[in-house]
Design a protein around this motif. Structure first.
Motif, PDB file in Angstrom:
ATOM      1  N   ASN A 231       0.804  -1.223   0.000  1.00  0.00           N
ATOM      2  CA  ASN A 231       0.000   0.000   0.000  1.00  0.00           C
ATOM      3  C   ASN A 231       0.836   1.272   0.000  1.00  0.00           C
ATOM      4  O   ASN A 231       0.452   2.273  -0.621  1.00  0.00           O
ATOM      5  CB  ASN A 231      -0.929   0.016   1.218  1.00  0.00           C
ATOM      6  CG  ASN A 231      -1.918  -1.134   1.207  1.00  0.00           C
ATOM      7  OD1 ASN A 231      -2.318  -1.610   0.146  1.00  0.00           O
ATOM      8  ND2 ASN A 231      -2.317  -1.601   2.374  1.00  0.00           N
ATOM      9  N   ASP A 232       1.973   1.247   0.697  1.00  0.00           N
ATOM     10  CA  ASP A 232       2.766   2.465   0.860  1.00  0.00           C
ATOM     11  C   ASP A 232       3.866   2.624  -0.180  1.00  0.00           C
ATOM     12  O   ASP A 232       4.391   3.715  -0.357  1.00  0.00           O
ATOM     13  CB  ASP A 232       3.393   2.502   2.255  1.00  0.00           C
ATOM     14  CG  ASP A 232       2.343   2.498   3.359  1.00  0.00           C
ATOM     15  OD1 ASP A 232       1.212   2.926   3.094  1.00  0.00           O
ATOM     16  OD2 ASP A 232       2.664   2.050   4.481  1.00  0.00           O
ATOM     17  N   PHE A 233       4.216   1.535  -0.870  1.00  0.00           N
ATOM     18  CA  PHE A 233       5.232   1.639  -1.916  1.00  0.00           C
ATOM     19  C   PHE A 233       4.776   1.060  -3.251  1.00  0.00           C
ATOM     20  O   PHE A 233       4.773   1.746  -4.265  1.00  0.00           O
ATOM     21  CB  PHE A 233       6.524   0.940  -1.506  1.00  0.00           C
ATOM     22  CG  PHE A 233       7.485   0.771  -2.662  1.00  0.00           C
ATOM     23  CD1 PHE A 233       8.169   1.861  -3.176  1.00  0.00           C
ATOM     24  CD2 PHE A 233       7.644  -0.466  -3.282  1.00  0.00           C
ATOM     25  CE1 PHE A 233       9.004   1.733  -4.280  1.00  0.00           C
ATOM     26  CE2 PHE A 233       8.490  -0.613  -4.373  1.00  0.00           C
ATOM     27  CZ  PHE A 233       9.174   0.489  -4.875  1.00  0.00           C
ATOM     28  N   GLU A 234       4.386  -0.188  -3.256  1.00  0.00           N
ATOM     29  CA  GLU A 234       4.168  -0.902  -4.515  1.00  0.00           C
ATOM     30  C   GLU A 234       3.101  -0.260  -5.394  1.00  0.00           C
ATOM     31  O   GLU A 234       3.294  -0.128  -6.610  1.00  0.00           O
ATOM     32  CB  GLU A 234       3.793  -2.359  -4.229  1.00  0.00           C
ATOM     33  CG  GLU A 234       3.669  -3.209  -5.481  1.00  0.00           C
ATOM     34  CD  GLU A 234       3.203  -4.619  -5.159  1.00  0.00           C
ATOM     35  OE1 GLU A 234       3.945  -5.570  -5.441  1.00  0.00           O
ATOM     36  OE2 GLU A 234       2.079  -4.755  -4.614  1.00  0.00           O
ATOM     37  N   SER A 235       1.984   0.147  -4.821  1.00  0.00           N
ATOM     38  CA  SER A 235       0.902   0.713  -5.629  1.00  0.00           C
ATOM     39  C   SER A 235       1.361   1.973  -6.363  1.00  0.00           C
ATOM     40  O   SER A 235       1.058   2.166  -7.549  1.00  0.00           O
ATOM     41  CB  SER A 235      -0.315   1.026  -4.755  1.00  0.00           C
ATOM     42  OG  SER A 235       0.008   1.950  -3.732  1.00  0.00           O
ATOM     43  N   ALA A 236       2.136   2.827  -5.680  1.00  0.00           N
ATOM     44  CA  ALA A 236       2.650   4.042  -6.324  1.00  0.00           C
ATOM     45  C   ALA A 236       3.709   3.706  -7.364  1.00  0.00           C
ATOM     46  O   ALA A 236       3.771   4.339  -8.432  1.00  0.00           O
ATOM     47  CB  ALA A 236       3.231   4.982  -5.271  1.00  0.00           C
ATOM     48  N   MET A 237       4.533   2.702  -7.080  1.00  0.00           N
ATOM     49  CA  MET A 237       5.559   2.287  -8.037  1.00  0.00           C
ATOM     50  C   MET A 237       4.927   1.746  -9.318  1.00  0.00           C
ATOM     51  O   MET A 237       5.383   2.046 -10.432  1.00  0.00           O
ATOM     52  CB  MET A 237       6.454   1.225  -7.391  1.00  0.00           C
ATOM     53  CG  MET A 237       7.595   0.710  -8.274  1.00  0.00           C
ATOM     54  SD  MET A 237       7.118  -0.706  -9.319  1.00  0.00           S
ATOM     55  CE  MET A 237       6.811  -1.966  -8.082  1.00  0.00           C
ATOM     56  N   LEU A 238       3.867   0.967  -9.186  1.00  0.00           N
ATOM     57  CA  LEU A 238       3.182   0.415 -10.362  1.00  0.00           C
ATOM     58  C   LEU A 238       2.527   1.521 -11.180  1.00  0.00           C
ATOM     59  O   LEU A 238       2.567   1.502 -12.417  1.00  0.00           O
ATOM     60  CB  LEU A 238       2.139  -0.611  -9.923  1.00  0.00           C
ATOM     61  CG  LEU A 238       2.679  -1.887  -9.262  1.00  0.00           C
ATOM     62  CD1 LEU A 238       1.532  -2.747  -8.753  1.00  0.00           C
ATOM     63  CD2 LEU A 238       3.562  -2.679 -10.224  1.00  0.00           C
ATOM     64  N   LYS A 239       1.947   2.491 -10.505  1.00  0.00           N
ATOM     65  CA  LYS A 239       1.340   3.630 -11.200  1.00  0.00           C
ATOM     66  C   LYS A 239       2.388   4.416 -11.971  1.00  0.00           C
ATOM     67  O   LYS A 239       2.179   4.810 -13.127  1.00  0.00           O
ATOM     68  CB  LYS A 239       0.623   4.538 -10.193  1.00  0.00           C
ATOM     69  CG  LYS A 239      -0.117   5.700 -10.825  1.00  0.00           C
ATOM     70  CD  LYS A 239      -0.848   6.510  -9.759  1.00  0.00           C
ATOM     71  CE  LYS A 239      -1.594   7.691 -10.381  1.00  0.00           C
ATOM     72  NZ  LYS A 239      -2.291   8.495  -9.332  1.00  0.00           N
ATOM     73  N   ASP A 240       3.539   4.627 -11.341  1.00  0.00           N
ATOM     74  CA  ASP A 240       4.636   5.339 -12.002  1.00  0.00           C
ATOM     75  C   ASP A 240       5.169   4.542 -13.195  1.00  0.00           C
ATOM     76  O   ASP A 240       5.472   5.116 -14.239  1.00  0.00           O
ATOM     77  CB  ASP A 240       5.771   5.587 -11.006  1.00  0.00           C
ATOM     78  CG  ASP A 240       6.982   6.232 -11.654  1.00  0.00           C
ATOM     79  OD1 ASP A 240       6.947   7.459 -11.861  1.00  0.00           O
ATOM     80  OD2 ASP A 240       7.949   5.506 -11.959  1.00  0.00           O
ATOM     81  N   THR A 241       5.266   3.232 -13.041  1.00  0.00           N
ATOM     82  CA  THR A 241       5.745   2.374 -14.131  1.00  0.00           C
ATOM     83  C   THR A 241       4.826   2.463 -15.333  1.00  0.00           C
ATOM     84  O   THR A 241       5.275   2.579 -16.484  1.00  0.00           O
ATOM     85  CB  THR A 241       5.836   0.912 -13.653  1.00  0.00           C
ATOM     86  OG1 THR A 241       6.756   0.837 -12.556  1.00  0.00           O
ATOM     87  CG2 THR A 241       6.323  -0.003 -14.777  1.00  0.00           C
ATOM     88  N   SER A 242       3.522   2.413 -15.084  1.00  0.00           N
ATOM     89  CA  SER A 242       2.549   2.506 -16.176  1.00  0.00           C
ATOM     90  C   SER A 242       2.673   3.832 -16.910  1.00  0.00           C
ATOM     91  O   SER A 242       2.685   3.885 -18.142  1.00  0.00           O
ATOM     92  CB  SER A 242       1.136   2.337 -15.614  1.00  0.00           C
ATOM     93  OG  SER A 242       0.175   2.442 -16.638  1.00  0.00           O
ATOM     94  N   ALA A 243       2.791   4.923 -16.148  1.00  0.00           N
ATOM     95  CA  ALA A 243       2.911   6.244 -16.768  1.00  0.00           C
ATOM     96  C   ALA A 243       4.220   6.368 -17.545  1.00  0.00           C
ATOM     97  O   ALA A 243       4.246   6.936 -18.655  1.00  0.00           O
ATOM     98  CB  ALA A 243       2.836   7.330 -15.688  1.00  0.00           C
ATOM     99  N   TYR A 244       5.282   5.829 -16.979  1.00  0.00           N
ATOM    100  CA  TYR A 244       6.604   5.912 -17.633  1.00  0.00           C
ATOM    101  C   TYR A 244       6.580   5.215 -18.982  1.00  0.00           C
ATOM    102  O   TYR A 244       7.011   5.774 -20.001  1.00  0.00           O
ATOM    103  CB  TYR A 244       7.657   5.292 -16.715  1.00  0.00           C
ATOM    104  CG  TYR A 244       9.058   5.306 -17.288  1.00  0.00           C
ATOM    105  CD1 TYR A 244       9.895   6.400 -17.095  1.00  0.00           C
ATOM    106  CD2 TYR A 244       9.536   4.222 -18.031  1.00  0.00           C
ATOM    107  CE1 TYR A 244      11.179   6.423 -17.624  1.00  0.00           C
ATOM    108  CE2 TYR A 244      10.820   4.235 -18.567  1.00  0.00           C
ATOM    109  CZ  TYR A 244      11.633   5.333 -18.360  1.00  0.00           C
ATOM    110  OH  TYR A 244      12.906   5.347 -18.904  1.00  0.00           O
ATOM    111  N   TYR A 245       6.076   4.001 -19.022  1.00  0.00           N
ATOM    112  CA  TYR A 245       6.113   3.242 -20.276  1.00  0.00           C
ATOM    113  C   TYR A 245       5.014   3.646 -21.246  1.00  0.00           C
ATOM    114  O   TYR A 245       5.145   3.422 -22.453  1.00  0.00           O
ATOM    115  CB  TYR A 245       6.084   1.745 -19.980  1.00  0.00           C
ATOM    116  CG  TYR A 245       7.439   1.247 -19.516  1.00  0.00           C
ATOM    117  CD1 TYR A 245       8.532   1.228 -20.386  1.00  0.00           C
ATOM    118  CD2 TYR A 245       7.645   0.832 -18.208  1.00  0.00           C
ATOM    119  CE1 TYR A 245       9.788   0.810 -19.963  1.00  0.00           C
ATOM    120  CE2 TYR A 245       8.896   0.402 -17.778  1.00  0.00           C
ATOM    121  CZ  TYR A 245       9.964   0.400 -18.668  1.00  0.00           C
ATOM    122  OH  TYR A 245      11.205  -0.016 -18.242  1.00  0.00           O
TER     123      TYR A 245
END
Length: 284
Positions: free
Chosen positions: A193-207
């Protein structure tokens, strides 16, 4: 000597003695010149707690010592740990956090030994949180709650730097992300909740941005080579510093922008053959 024959240790006297041992431990953690604990030191500290917990009322101080055990962590965190973290930013903050978390676990370990009799005298009888849990929860309440957002953002920023070709300290990221896991004490909620969800959102936006740019810049074969190379790198990130449970989620959000591209572009016969091979490897 029976309990009734032992000299009574009052709370103030006993706690003054314990404070000397606690101060010694703090000095060791801060790297100050201080000899390590000897067997005699440990026995004296443990015996003091034991005696204060086995005296007859009103001189049984089990509850007061349990409360003071927690207060030791709170005072140290507020006076020393948080100021050292608040003055640092980005990668310097992450390094300090890793150091402070490692020190905190050492402190919990030693204090659990000194106060161990509390587990028998009060924790089990009153169904209170165990000493180890109390110590780790103090770090969560005072450090993690305040800084986890800044830590998350710093880690994601460094991951994106690596995606852009910069060299990063992968060991540092692994140690930081281990804190998100360990602070959950067996549960993955904080990591997810505190890291992974934001990391996945950032990954989607990046690619998504990369897919849009590559569509305009590259031929189909070159585009697909880039997709496959980036896929390998994302899998390597999981192996090197992300938790293994992140892999299927990461690959799903990674592949989505590129699957959309393949769904909307008309290929030549040769390109379709290459695309099919890549889709089989990527798992679209």
């Amino acid at each position: 000597m029976s309990t009734s024959e032992r000299k009574i240790i009052d709370l103030e006297q006993g706690w003054d003695f314990m404070q000397k041992g606690i101060t010694k431990l703090k000095n060791i953690l801060e790297g100050l010149p201080e000899p390590h604990f000897s067997s005699e030191d440990y026995i004296m500290l443990y015996t003091t707690i034991y005696t204060m917990c086995t005296q007859k009322p009103p001189h049984n101080y089990s509850q007061q010592l349990y409360d003071k055990y927690k207060e030791v962590f709170e005072e140290y965190i507020q006076s020393t740990v948080l100021p050292s973290l608040r003055e640092k930013h980005d990668e310097f903050m992450l390094r300090e956090l890793v150091k402070r978390w490692a020190n905190h676990k050492i402190m919990v370990g030693w204090l659990c030994r000194f106060f161990r009799y509390l587990e028998t005298s009060i924790v089990a009888r009153r169904s209170l949180p165990p000493l180890n849990e109390v110590g780790l929860t103090c770090f969560y309440d005072w450090v993690y709650k305040e800084l986890n957002g800044k830590v998350r953002d710093a880690v994601i920023s460094i991951i994106d730097q690596e995606r852009e070709g910069e060299q990063i300290d992968r060991t540092l990221l692994k140690n930081v992300l281990d804190i998100f896991v360990e602070i959950g004490m067996g549960k993955m909620d904080h990591y997810e909740n505190d890291f992974e969800s934001a990391m996945l959102k950032d990954t989607s936006a990046y690619y998504s941005q990369k897919a849009s740019n590559w569509i305009l810049e590259d031929s189909c074969p070159d585009y697909m080579l880039k997709v496959e190379e980036c896929l390998k790198r994302e899998k390597d990130r999981v192996a090197q510093y992300l938790h293994s449970s992140s892999e299927p989620k990461l690959l799903e959000v990674y592949s989505w922008p590129f699957s959309c591209y393949f769904s909307n572009v008309v290929f030549t016969h040769v390109e379709c053959s290459i695309a099919r091979q890549l889709k089989e490897r990527v798992g679209w």
